[in-house]
Design an enzyme around this catalytic site. Structure first.
Site, PDB file in Angstrom:
ATOM      1  N   ARG A 187      -9.160  -1.920   7.478  1.00 46.18           N
ATOM      2  CA  ARG A 187      -7.805  -2.080   7.016  1.00 46.18           C
ATOM      3  C   ARG A 187      -7.243  -0.924   6.126  1.00 46.18           C
ATOM      4  O   ARG A 187      -8.146  -0.215   5.253  1.00 46.18           O
ATOM      5  CB  ARG A 187      -7.744  -3.336   6.068  1.00 46.18           C
ATOM      6  CG  ARG A 187      -7.815  -4.839   6.993  1.00 46.18           C
ATOM      7  CD  ARG A 187      -7.834  -5.824   6.153  1.00 46.18           C
ATOM      8  NE  ARG A 187      -7.638  -6.955   6.755  1.00 46.18           N
ATOM      9  CZ  ARG A 187      -7.474  -8.291   6.548  1.00 46.18           C
ATOM     10  NH1 ARG A 187      -6.760  -8.338   5.257  1.00 46.18           N
ATOM     11  NH2 ARG A 187      -7.663  -9.271   7.258  1.00 46.18           N
ATOM     12  N   GLN A 233     -16.341 -11.522  -2.744  1.00 40.39           N
ATOM     13  CA  GLN A 233     -15.910 -12.918  -2.374  1.00 40.39           C
ATOM     14  C   GLN A 233     -16.857 -13.831  -2.958  1.00 40.39           C
ATOM     15  O   GLN A 233     -16.564 -14.932  -3.698  1.00 40.39           O
ATOM     16  CB  GLN A 233     -15.533 -12.997  -1.019  1.00 40.39           C
ATOM     17  CG  GLN A 233     -15.012 -14.307  -0.706  1.00 40.39           C
ATOM     18  CD  GLN A 233     -14.289 -14.569   0.644  1.00 40.39           C
ATOM     19  OE1 GLN A 233     -13.890 -13.497   1.134  1.00 40.39           O
ATOM     20  NE2 GLN A 233     -14.547 -15.821   1.126  1.00 40.39           N
ATOM     21  N   HIS A 291      -0.965 -18.848   7.476  1.00 41.97           N
ATOM     22  CA  HIS A 291      -1.820 -19.481   6.197  1.00 41.97           C
ATOM     23  C   HIS A 291      -1.543 -20.700   5.978  1.00 41.97           C
ATOM     24  O   HIS A 291      -2.103 -21.420   5.204  1.00 41.97           O
ATOM     25  CB  HIS A 291      -1.105 -18.469   5.165  1.00 41.97           C
ATOM     26  CG  HIS A 291      -1.554 -16.871   5.016  1.00 41.97           C
ATOM     27  ND1 HIS A 291      -0.595 -16.061   5.415  1.00 41.97           N
ATOM     28  CD2 HIS A 291      -2.613 -16.237   4.794  1.00 41.97           C
ATOM     29  CE1 HIS A 291      -1.073 -14.798   5.527  1.00 41.97           C
ATOM     30  NE2 HIS A 291      -2.411 -15.244   5.017  1.00 41.97           N
ATOM     31  N   LYS A 312       2.554 -15.785  16.384  1.00 44.88           N
ATOM     32  CA  LYS A 312       2.937 -14.554  16.791  1.00 44.88           C
ATOM     33  C   LYS A 312       4.295 -14.829  17.758  1.00 44.88           C
ATOM     34  O   LYS A 312       3.905 -15.356  18.691  1.00 44.88           O
ATOM     35  CB  LYS A 312       2.037 -13.530  17.460  1.00 44.88           C
ATOM     36  CG  LYS A 312       1.025 -13.012  16.251  1.00 44.88           C
ATOM     37  CD  LYS A 312       1.444 -12.007  15.583  1.00 44.88           C
ATOM     38  CE  LYS A 312       0.395 -11.693  14.602  1.00 44.88           C
ATOM     39  NZ  LYS A 312       0.777 -10.250  13.791  1.00 44.88           N
ATOM     40  N   THR A 313       5.184 -13.994  17.640  1.00 42.30           N
ATOM     41  CA  THR A 313       6.586 -13.828  18.716  1.00 42.30           C
ATOM     42  C   THR A 313       6.559 -12.573  19.089  1.00 42.30           C
ATOM     43  O   THR A 313       5.959 -11.552  18.598  1.00 42.30           O
ATOM     44  CB  THR A 313       7.675 -14.659  18.170  1.00 42.30           C
ATOM     45  OG1 THR A 313       8.003 -13.756  17.039  1.00 42.30           O
ATOM     46  CG2 THR A 313       7.374 -15.973  17.374  1.00 42.30           C
ATOM     47  N   LYS A 371     -12.467  -7.709  12.245  1.00 43.92           N
ATOM     48  CA  LYS A 371     -11.435  -6.750  12.419  1.00 43.92           C
ATOM     49  C   LYS A 371     -12.132  -5.671  13.120  1.00 43.92           C
ATOM     50  O   LYS A 371     -13.051  -5.247  12.853  1.00 43.92           O
ATOM     51  CB  LYS A 371     -11.050  -6.416  11.167  1.00 43.92           C
ATOM     52  CG  LYS A 371     -10.317  -7.454  10.268  1.00 43.92           C
ATOM     53  CD  LYS A 371      -8.912  -8.002  11.106  1.00 43.92           C
ATOM     54  CE  LYS A 371      -8.281  -8.941  10.096  1.00 43.92           C
ATOM     55  NZ  LYS A 371      -8.975 -10.232   9.916  1.00 43.92           N
ATOM     56  N   HIS A 426       2.394 -16.182   6.377  1.00 46.83           N
ATOM     57  CA  HIS A 426       2.779 -16.536   7.494  1.00 46.83           C
ATOM     58  C   HIS A 426       2.398 -17.958   7.879  1.00 46.83           C
ATOM     59  O   HIS A 426       1.658 -18.355   7.250  1.00 46.83           O
ATOM     60  CB  HIS A 426       2.498 -15.496   8.385  1.00 46.83           C
ATOM     61  CG  HIS A 426       1.160 -15.144   8.653  1.00 46.83           C
ATOM     62  ND1 HIS A 426       0.292 -15.723   9.239  1.00 46.83           N
ATOM     63  CD2 HIS A 426       0.425 -13.926   8.297  1.00 46.83           C
ATOM     64  CE1 HIS A 426      -0.952 -15.164   9.266  1.00 46.83           C
ATOM     65  NE2 HIS A 426      -0.787 -14.147   8.483  1.00 46.83           N
ATOM     66  N   ASP A 439     -13.658 -17.416  10.370  1.00 41.64           N
ATOM     67  CA  ASP A 439     -13.986 -16.210  10.341  1.00 41.64           C
ATOM     68  C   ASP A 439     -14.677 -15.903   8.698  1.00 41.64           C
ATOM     69  O   ASP A 439     -15.060 -14.676   8.744  1.00 41.64           O
ATOM     70  CB  ASP A 439     -12.912 -15.123  10.496  1.00 41.64           C
ATOM     71  CG  ASP A 439     -11.811 -15.385   9.716  1.00 41.64           C
ATOM     72  OD1 ASP A 439     -11.577 -16.494   8.982  1.00 41.64           O
ATOM     73  OD2 ASP A 439     -10.824 -14.391   9.590  1.00 41.64           O
ATOM     74  N   THR A 499      -1.990  -9.247   1.589  1.00 42.52           N
ATOM     75  CA  THR A 499      -1.589  -8.061   2.416  1.00 42.52           C
ATOM     76  C   THR A 499      -0.226  -7.848   2.957  1.00 42.52           C
ATOM     77  O   THR A 499       0.096  -7.100   3.298  1.00 42.52           O
ATOM     78  CB  THR A 499      -2.567  -8.330   3.789  1.00 42.52           C
ATOM     79  OG1 THR A 499      -2.269  -9.735   4.297  1.00 42.52           O
ATOM     80  CG2 THR A 499      -3.980  -8.199   3.574  1.00 42.52           C
ATOM     81  N   LYS A 542      -2.390 -15.384  20.529  1.00 39.24           N
ATOM     82  CA  LYS A 542      -2.653 -15.567  18.913  1.00 39.24           C
ATOM     83  C   LYS A 542      -1.426 -16.603  18.512  1.00 39.24           C
ATOM     84  O   LYS A 542      -0.288 -16.326  18.679  1.00 39.24           O
ATOM     85  CB  LYS A 542      -2.446 -14.080  18.358  1.00 39.24           C
ATOM     86  CG  LYS A 542      -3.050 -14.224  16.743  1.00 39.24           C
ATOM     87  CD  LYS A 542      -3.194 -12.858  16.072  1.00 39.24           C
ATOM     88  CE  LYS A 542      -3.775 -12.928  14.880  1.00 39.24           C
ATOM     89  NZ  LYS A 542      -4.201 -11.589  14.252  1.00 39.24           N
TER      90      LYS A 542
END
Length: 434
Positions: A89, A178, A51, A237-238, A85, A48, A199, A43, A234
């Site tokens: 997407r 999948q 992962h 994240k910043t 989600k 990040h 998930d 994606t 989360k």
């Protein structure tokens, strides 16, 4: 059994990396070298820190003597996983996906051993086996074996329907795609286990069901918890967004700072998940940290370990130097050694002012530089500057000044900057233009 080096599930359990597992999974891992896969949807053109859990699982697999497969979802990435989600997407075009795959592939190759014998890692793209799979073949060979009732029972599907946002046919079929990946890898690579985030449980067990019904085979599923922060926000994240592994998106300094600033509670959890330190090493670090939490031994150990592994030893050293500048003493040499990008990141948000090199040369002394010449940003008047300098409260480039210096006496950082400091916490960046 000779190729199995340790009990993988036992290792992952004490590290807090097991959320759910099908019966028989641990026995399978203990019985023989087991080919196992983890998927990565392209994606973005970089992974990040979220992962990294999957990356660490692949590493633990290989270290335990099993064979890891990293699957980049060139095909499934065109659809988007609906799991938990709230909205559908945005579909990516083929050019964007190709760019993303190249970036992800480059990063994954850094973490695993692709040339170590029978359990060498492999990196595959599911587009390679899905691109010639016609719609008719898909609904006949995959759809025939999984009922709509089975697919509707998945939490990821039920949540979207209950929320009233709906679910397109495209996303509804994702679990079949999948599942087909798992079936394909089972039949072509002897892959018996799929691992992923919690998930992904519904998607993974669809694969085990397809293997059971279509190949009369047995396969297994393992999921790890989705990592969160102790305050419920989360992970990864910043304020500036996601923390990326690509140094162009998140610099090694910013990456190091992310780990250095996690809470004590999170540090105790993360050091088990994101490092390969042994149980004894981690317990010793936790004990040391609890005796003197203000020294942040746990955070430093975590930040140093993971920054060097994701980036390099040199990048880690630069990040440590940069981090020491705001709080350390006698760090003038560290300041001079910073590259421009890191320098600007360390002092992001501090007041900045520009002056020409010609004007700098014409100034009588450093008092002028810190007052009128820079628009009163540092000091409103030359007298105010002189008084604080006399009290020893002013530095240029982290070195105390006496007030008699010429502005040209100071070496420009990166050939263009002077760093002024007033008191302990007030910094000002003066950019000298040619």
């Amino acid at each position: 059994m000779s190729s199995i080096k340790k009990n993988l599930i036992e290792e992952l359990k004490w590290r807090g990396m097991i959320h759910d597992m099908m019966p028989g999974t641990e026995e399978q891992f203990n019985k023989e070298m087991t080919t196992t896969y983890v998927g990565f949807d392209p994606t973005a053109d970089s992974l990040h820190v979220g992962h990294l859990v999957s990356v660490m699982i692949l590493n633990h697999l290989q270290r335990a003597g099993h064979k890891p497969l990293a699957i980049i979802g060139g095909a499934t990435g065109m659809i988007g996983d609906p799991s938990f989600k709230s909205d559908e997407r945005v579909l990516l075009d083929e050019e964007s996906i190709a760019k993303n795959i190249a970036g992800v592939r480059k990063q994954l190759e850094k973490f695993m051993d692709f040339d170590c014998g029978e359990n060498s890692a492999e990196l595959l793209n599911n587009y390679d086996w899905m691109k010639d799979f016609s719609f008719i073949d898909f609904v006949r060979d995959a759809g025939k074996h999984i009922t709509v009732n089975y697919m509707m029972s998945k939490d990821s599907v039920k949540r979207r329907l209950e929320a009233g946002t709906g679910l397109s046919f495209t996303e509804f079929t994702y679990q079949l795609l999948q599942g087909w990946d798992f079936y394909h890898l089972y039949t072509t690579k002897g892959c018996k286990v799929q691992m992923g985030g919690s998930d992904q449980w519904g998607n993974i067990v669809t694969g085990t069901e397809l293997i059971r019904r279509k190949a009369s085979g047995e396969a297994f599923a393992v999921t790890c918890p989705l990592i969160t922060k102790s305050d419920g926000t989360k992970f990864g994240k910043t304020e500036g967004g996601a923390v990326w592994l690509d140094p162009e998106k998140t610099s090694p300094y910013q990456f190091y700072q992310f780990w250095l600033n996690v809470s004590d509670e999170d540090a105790e959890k993360y050091i088990k998940i994101f490092t390969f330190k042994t149980k004894e090493e981690i317990e010793a670090l936790i004990a040391e940290h609890r005796e003197a939490p203000h020294q942040r031994a746990l955070q430093r150990a975590l930040a140093e370990d993971i920054t060097e592994r994701v980036h390099s030893k040199e990048d880690l050293e630069m990040a440590i130097k940069a981090s020491s500048i705001l709080f350390g003493k006698n760090v003038t040499d560290d300041l001079k050694s910073l590259d421009e990008r890191t320098l600007l990141q360390v002092f992001e948000g501090v007041p900045q002012v520009e002056i020409s090199k010609g004007d700098l040369v014409d100034l009588e002394d450093v008092n002028d530089l810190l007052s009128a010449a820079t628009g009163g940003i540092v000091f409103k008047s030359k007298g105010e500057a002189r008084r604080m300098i006399a009290g020893g409260g002013v530095s240029i480039n982290k070195a105390k000044i006496a007030g008699e210096e010429k502005p040209t006496d100071f070496e420009l950082l990166q050939g263009k900057y002077l760093l002024a400091q007033k008191g302990k916490k007030n910094y000002y960046l003066i950019k000298v233009n040619a």
